[in-house]
Scaffold this active site. Sequence first.
Site, short mmCIF file in Angstrom:
data_model
loop_
_atom_site.label_atom_id
_atom_site.label_comp_id
_atom_site.label_asym_id
_atom_site.label_seq_id
_atom_site.Cartn_x
_atom_site.Cartn_y
_atom_site.Cartn_z
N ASP A 173 -1.75 6.17 -5.65
CA ASP A 173 -1.90 4.95 -4.37
C ASP A 173 -2.28 3.66 -4.85
OD1 ASP A 173 -2.83 3.70 -2.03
OD2 ASP A 173 -4.53 4.94 -1.80
N ASP B 293 0.87 -1.16 -0.05
CA ASP B 293 0.00 -0.07 0.06
C ASP B 293 0.92 1.35 0.13
OD1 ASP B 293 -2.09 1.78 0.24
OD2 ASP B 293 -2.26 1.41 2.51
#
Length: 485
Positions: free
Chosen positions: A310, A94
């Site tokens: 992201d 992440d």
Amino acid sequence: MGRILYVYAMILLNCLIWTSSIVHGGGVFEVSSKFGGRNRSLDALKAHDSIRHLQILAGVDLPIGGTGRPDAVGLYYAKVGIGTPAKDYYVQVDTGSDIMWVNCISCQQCPTRGYHGLELTQYNVKDSLTGKLVSCGQEFCKEIMRGSSSDCTVNETCLYTEIYGDGTFSMGYFVEDFVQYDRVSGDLQTESANGSVIFGCGAGPSADLVSADDALDGVLGFGKENSSMISQLASAGRVKNMFAHCLDGVNGGGIFAIGNVVQPKVNMTALVPNQPHYNVNMTAIEVGNATLNITQELFRIGNNSGAIIDSGTTLAYFPQAIYDPLVITILSSQPNLKLQPIHDDYTCFDYSGSVDEGFPNVTFHFENSLSLKVYPRDYLFPFDGLMCVGWQNSGLLSGDKKNITLLGDLVLSNKLVLYDLENQTIGWTEYNCSSSIKLKDEITGSVHLVGAHSLPSYSCRSAEKSLTFLLLMLLHGFLIVRWLL
Ligand SMILES: *[C@@H]1O[C@H](CO)[C@@H](O)[C@H](O)[C@H]1NC(C)=O
Ligand SMILES: *[C@@H]1O[C@H](CO)[C@@H](O)[C@H](O)[C@H]1NC(C)=O
Ligand SMILES: *[C@@H]1O[C@H](CO)[C@@H](O)[C@H](O)[C@H]1NC(C)=O
Ligand SMILES: *[C@@H]1O[C@H](CO)[C@@H](O)[C@H](O)[C@H]1NC(C)=O
Ligand SMILES: *[C@@H]1O[C@H](CO)[C@@H](O)[C@H](O)[C@H]1NC(C)=O
Ligand SMILES: *[C@@H]1O[C@H](CO)[C@@H](O)[C@H](O)[C@H]1NC(C)=O
Ligand SMILES: *[C@@H]1O[C@H](CO)[C@@H](O)[C@H](O)[C@H]1NC(C)=O
Ligand SMILES: *[C@@H]1O[C@H](CO)[C@@H](O)[C@H](O)[C@H]1NC(C)=O
Ligand SMILES: *[C@@H]1O[C@H](CO)[C@@H](O)[C@H](O)[C@H]1NC(C)=O
Ligand SMILES: *[C@@H]1O[C@H](CO)[C@@H](O)[C@H](O)[C@H]1NC(C)=O
Ligand SMILES: *[C@@H]1O[C@H](CO)[C@@H](O)[C@H](O)[C@H]1NC(C)=O
Ligand SMILES: *[C@@H]1O[C@H](CO)[C@@H](O)[C@H](O)[C@H]1NC(C)=O
């Protein structure tokens, strides 16, 4: 920030696809055999030498698996070894969050099998010869706590709570232990190495898990802060503070490497400073051959400090003032579509032709002539017999996510994305994520190939078990869509 969006559908289809790739011997499982039969004693010796000299190494090859497809349960994860003796943990990668955490032994409700049947492990600091608790007096804890009202005193255990955008969280305490990784040692070759890293030990299940199909051992944050694993390894001289990912939206898995990528060549753009995430300034959007009429003010609506990159989010989000012209222009290429909104979340329609022929490419432009082209096959995804648009309207989100611009796996897949934290720049280029990239060893100047992985994990049994549950949900016309920011 970060993490995932789940569409609990198509798991069976996914199962069939995976099964057929096993049957046909398609590369999915073969890659991992490269790690078999390693001469461990020799590796350990070399790893020892290199740590003694504290060299900056050619890099780290982080094997990943999973997929970012919205029509599967989309998430990418990596395998890391933690502790002495080391145990394997599967963590979601992440770039939207910083700390690494894994579920700990005190977690009562944590599932033992997770995403695609992966065997999950709970970390126990007492089982590891090298594991120790982190106290509030340690520099790491002081820095994390800076600005917070927490009044933890020197000898107390350093606690944390990591809250993600959808309200899910991980809560627990920090521990310090050895993390094993695959150090790049030659072309498509690695050897085991380790470094001491501080990470979170999650004391409870992180999410209101409706099923274990999406569960992993934890999250591996690749955010900008000093608390991330890469920053810790970099400040210990173990790695260069640069990493790259190439998420394979077709076969799953892909390339994830820490180090200086010299091939492919990538155009870079400056990160917007003083932002908690990887933000870049978007300057224009092209749909087919038309540039949308979006003023620079619109790109900075509200408190929008650029577009957030992201890998932990599946789709892509725009403020309404950008979303509307984008989607309207795309759909105007097919004036006869009958739109069927699903739960206000998705714009869907019946379409049986080739989407790449029927819909326009979308190209985003950024400062320093960096561009990013997204194909119809990436931004449209099949759901329930329909085609749905992956672009989302962030004007419908609440709180500090309102009006956000965020580019997730939908646009990042099948691109080599390079994060240079030393120069605070980011860049990308279209790339075949089942091929390989080249990393440069900063000391010797030699260049090494790092290849793709697709971690074997799959158990169709677990998908079949969850199928009853799925059908139940679908019968109720219930579509769970969740994103963690
Ligand atoms: C490991 O490599 C060394 C040197 O090449 C060799 O002597 C030894 O037999 C190998 N050990 C194993 C278990 O293969
Ligand atoms: C970590 O690396 C050191 C030095 O190579 C080695 O002695 C140690 O056994 C490694 N620890 C683990 C858990 O592999
Ligand atoms: C912290 O622990 C150390 C050793 O356990 C002890 O000597 C010291 O007095 C403790 N400090 C406080 C403030 O409790
Ligand atoms: C991160 O660490 C570097 C060097 O250790 C330091 O200069 C910098 O201020 C730290 N950043 C933050 C946000 O603490
Ligand atoms: C991005 O846009 C902001 C606002 O216009 C500007 O201040 C900044 O210099 C731009 N570039 C970067 C890299 O932040
Ligand atoms: C843009 O594409 C449309 C249809 O694809 C075409 O009619 C139009 O002439 C093109 N415009 C330019 C400037 O190329
Ligand atoms: C672009 O939008 C602005 C206002 O948003 C409008 O004034 C202008 O006429 C538009 N330009 C074109 C070419 O449509
Ligand atoms: C979001 O954008 C709209 C305009 O599209 C604006 O009216 C609203 O104030 C913005 N909200 C936030 C929180 O920035
Ligand atoms: C933007 O941020 C500033 C301070 O960071 C805050 O005072 C202001 O209310 C925010 N505006 C919107 C529309 O959210
Ligand atoms: C999209 O881009 C590809 C590659 O540049 C091109 O081959 C294709 O024709 C484009 N699609 C459309 C609809 O223009
Ligand atoms: C890289 O930059 C050059 C010009 O500087 C530009 O022509 C090219 O399109 C850029 N490539 C990408 C993928 O942004
Ligand atoms: C990073 O910045 C340094 C100094 O400004 C420069 O020499 C180097 O080429 C840059 N690295 C990359 C990858 O752009």
